[in-house]
Design a protein around this motif. Structure first.
Motif, PDB file in Angstrom:
ATOM      1  N   MET A   1     -25.694 -33.848  56.110  1.00 27.49           N
ATOM      2  CA  MET A   1     -26.405 -33.510  54.782  1.00 27.49           C
ATOM      3  C   MET A   1     -24.888 -33.054  54.032  1.00 27.49           C
ATOM      4  N   ARG A   2     -24.870 -33.467  52.834  1.00 24.85           N
ATOM      5  CA  ARG A   2     -23.838 -32.961  52.056  1.00 24.85           C
ATOM      6  C   ARG A   2     -24.476 -31.628  51.267  1.00 24.85           C
ATOM      7  N   CYS A   3     -23.547 -30.705  51.189  1.00 29.27           N
ATOM      8  CA  CYS A   3     -23.930 -29.562  50.445  1.00 29.27           C
ATOM      9  C   CYS A   3     -23.993 -29.827  48.856  1.00 29.27           C
ATOM     10  N   PRO A   4     -25.017 -29.383  48.254  1.00 25.10           N
ATOM     11  CA  PRO A   4     -25.340 -29.521  46.857  1.00 25.10           C
ATOM     12  C   PRO A   4     -24.281 -28.967  46.038  1.00 25.10           C
ATOM     13  N   TYR A   5     -23.597 -27.931  46.597  1.00 25.47           N
ATOM     14  CA  TYR A   5     -22.634 -26.751  45.798  1.00 25.47           C
ATOM     15  C   TYR A   5     -21.085 -27.466  45.872  1.00 25.47           C
ATOM     16  N   CYS A   6     -20.635 -27.885  47.142  1.00 27.81           N
ATOM     17  CA  CYS A   6     -19.451 -28.363  47.159  1.00 27.81           C
ATOM     18  C   CYS A   6     -19.214 -29.962  47.732  1.00 27.81           C
ATOM     19  N   ARG A   7     -20.240 -30.466  48.070  1.00 34.51           N
ATOM     20  CA  ARG A   7     -20.401 -31.611  48.355  1.00 34.51           C
ATOM     21  C   ARG A   7     -19.562 -32.112  49.708  1.00 34.51           C
ATOM     22  N   HIS A   8     -19.508 -30.975  50.478  1.00 34.89           N
ATOM     23  CA  HIS A   8     -18.934 -31.104  51.967  1.00 34.89           C
ATOM     24  C   HIS A   8     -20.151 -31.736  52.895  1.00 34.89           C
TER      25      HIS A   8
ATOM     26  N   ASP B   1     -20.514 -31.697  55.786  1.00 35.23           N
ATOM     27  CA  ASP B   1     -21.074 -31.095  57.208  1.00 35.23           C
ATOM     28  C   ASP B   1     -21.954 -29.560  56.793  1.00 35.23           C
ATOM     29  N   SER B   2     -23.199 -29.747  57.289  1.00 32.01           N
ATOM     30  CA  SER B   2     -23.829 -28.418  57.371  1.00 32.01           C
ATOM     31  C   SER B   2     -24.573 -28.296  58.608  1.00 32.01           C
TER      32      SER B   2
ATOM     33  N   VAL C   1     -26.733 -24.180  56.123  1.00 30.56           N
ATOM     34  CA  VAL C   1     -25.766 -23.321  55.795  1.00 30.56           C
ATOM     35  C   VAL C   1     -24.388 -24.225  55.568  1.00 30.56           C
ATOM     36  N   CYS C   2     -23.897 -24.353  54.562  1.00 30.70           N
ATOM     37  CA  CYS C   2     -22.660 -25.340  54.506  1.00 30.70           C
ATOM     38  C   CYS C   2     -21.492 -24.794  55.386  1.00 30.70           C
ATOM     39  N   GLN C   3     -20.767 -25.762  56.055  1.00 28.34           N
ATOM     40  CA  GLN C   3     -19.517 -25.322  56.954  1.00 28.34           C
ATOM     41  C   GLN C   3     -18.516 -24.926  56.138  1.00 28.34           C
ATOM     42  N   GLN C   4     -18.262 -25.209  54.785  1.00 25.89           N
ATOM     43  CA  GLN C   4     -17.189 -25.300  54.206  1.00 25.89           C
ATOM     44  C   GLN C   4     -17.192 -23.758  53.280  1.00 25.89           C
ATOM     45  N   CYS C   5     -18.457 -23.846  52.281  1.00 26.70           N
ATOM     46  CA  CYS C   5     -18.391 -22.951  51.380  1.00 26.70           C
ATOM     47  C   CYS C   5     -19.445 -21.694  51.700  1.00 26.70           C
TER      48      CYS C   5
ATOM     49  N   LYS D   1     -22.411 -21.453  51.619  1.00 25.86           N
ATOM     50  CA  LYS D   1     -23.690 -21.278  50.722  1.00 25.86           C
ATOM     51  C   LYS D   1     -24.970 -21.858  51.524  1.00 25.86           C
ATOM     52  N   ARG D   2     -26.195 -21.393  51.298  1.00 29.77           N
ATOM     53  CA  ARG D   2     -27.559 -21.843  51.952  1.00 29.77           C
ATOM     54  C   ARG D   2     -28.282 -22.832  50.969  1.00 29.77           C
ATOM     55  N   PHE D   3     -28.785 -23.537  51.605  1.00 33.11           N
ATOM     56  CA  PHE D   3     -29.921 -24.536  50.643  1.00 33.11           C
ATOM     57  C   PHE D   3     -30.852 -24.965  51.656  1.00 33.11           C
ATOM     58  N   THR D   4     -31.959 -25.596  51.017  1.00 35.57           N
ATOM     59  CA  THR D   4     -32.988 -25.871  51.758  1.00 35.57           C
ATOM     60  C   THR D   4     -33.284 -27.589  51.545  1.00 35.57           C
ATOM     61  N   THR D   5     -33.570 -28.307  52.638  1.00 36.22           N
ATOM     62  CA  THR D   5     -33.968 -29.829  52.746  1.00 36.22           C
ATOM     63  C   THR D   5     -35.490 -29.946  53.003  1.00 36.22           C
ATOM     64  N   VAL D   6     -35.987 -30.979  52.481  1.00 35.21           N
ATOM     65  CA  VAL D   6     -37.161 -31.439  52.959  1.00 35.21           C
ATOM     66  C   VAL D   6     -37.241 -32.800  53.400  1.00 35.21           C
ATOM     67  N   GLU D   7     -37.727 -32.931  54.584  1.00 33.65           N
ATOM     68  CA  GLU D   7     -37.928 -34.197  55.167  1.00 33.65           C
ATOM     69  C   GLU D   7     -39.161 -34.513  55.374  1.00 33.65           C
ATOM     70  N   GLU D   8     -39.592 -35.836  54.781  1.00 30.59           N
ATOM     71  CA  GLU D   8     -40.973 -36.297  55.041  1.00 30.59           C
ATOM     72  C   GLU D   8     -41.078 -37.522  55.791  1.00 30.59           C
TER      73      GLU D   8
END
Length: 158
Positions: free
Chosen positions: A1-8, A10-11, A30-34, A36-43
């Motif tokens: 999953m790409r980080c929405p902040y830095c596009r890395h 790996d998370s 949580v992004c492995q590089q920057c 930052k935390r974010f949420t994903t929704v899988e359906e």
């Protein structure tokens, strides 16, 4: 999953929670590089494969609509139809497959519809199973009569 902040690319998953009876999974990452935390929704999406080979998303409303047509003029409650449609969806999802043939959806409708209203069952079966003659109806009615006789003899002889 790409980080929405830095596009890395790996998370790491920090927390997972199910919603809507397991149909949706929310993951806190949580992004492995920057960091930052974010949420994903899988359906999970259930697809119906039609006879033509085309696929479309499973829709409980379409099941309810077909059953309501068969129940037209019958003493059937709309809540019962909604419960039937939910039961059909649950049965199909319990198989754990992403795609299900339309034929299996129809089969999953027939059994609970028979318990709900036998006339509606005959109407639905006549379209679904392509009844072409009076003999087809007679065979279906004979089968219902046999089941009635078996049930009545089972309750009469406990």
């Amino acid at each position: 999953m790409r980080c929405p902040y830095c596009r890395h690319p790996d998370s790491r998953v920090v927390d997972s929670r199910e919603a809507e009876d397991g149909k949706i999974i929310r993951r806190r990452r949580v992004c492995q590089q920057c960091e930052k935390r974010f949420t994903t929704v899988e359906e999970s999406i259930l697809a119906v494969v039609k006879r033509s080979g085309a696929t479309e998303p499973f829709r409980r409303g379409k099941v309810a609509s077909g059953v309501l047509k068969a129940c037209q003029g019958r003493p059937v409650d709309a809540d019962d139809v909604a419960k039937l449609a939910q039961a059909v969806e649950d049965e199909i999802r319990s198989k754990g497959v992403a795609e299900v043939p339309a034929h299996e959806v129809g089969l999953a409708i027939l059994k609970p519809l028979r318990r709900l209203d036998e006339v509606a069952y005959l109407r639905f079966a006549s379209v679904y199973q392509d009844f072409e003659s009076l003999e087809d109806f007679e065979a279906a009615i004979a089968q219902l009569r046999e089941e009635h006789a078996a049930r009545n003899s089972a309750t009469a002889n406990p």
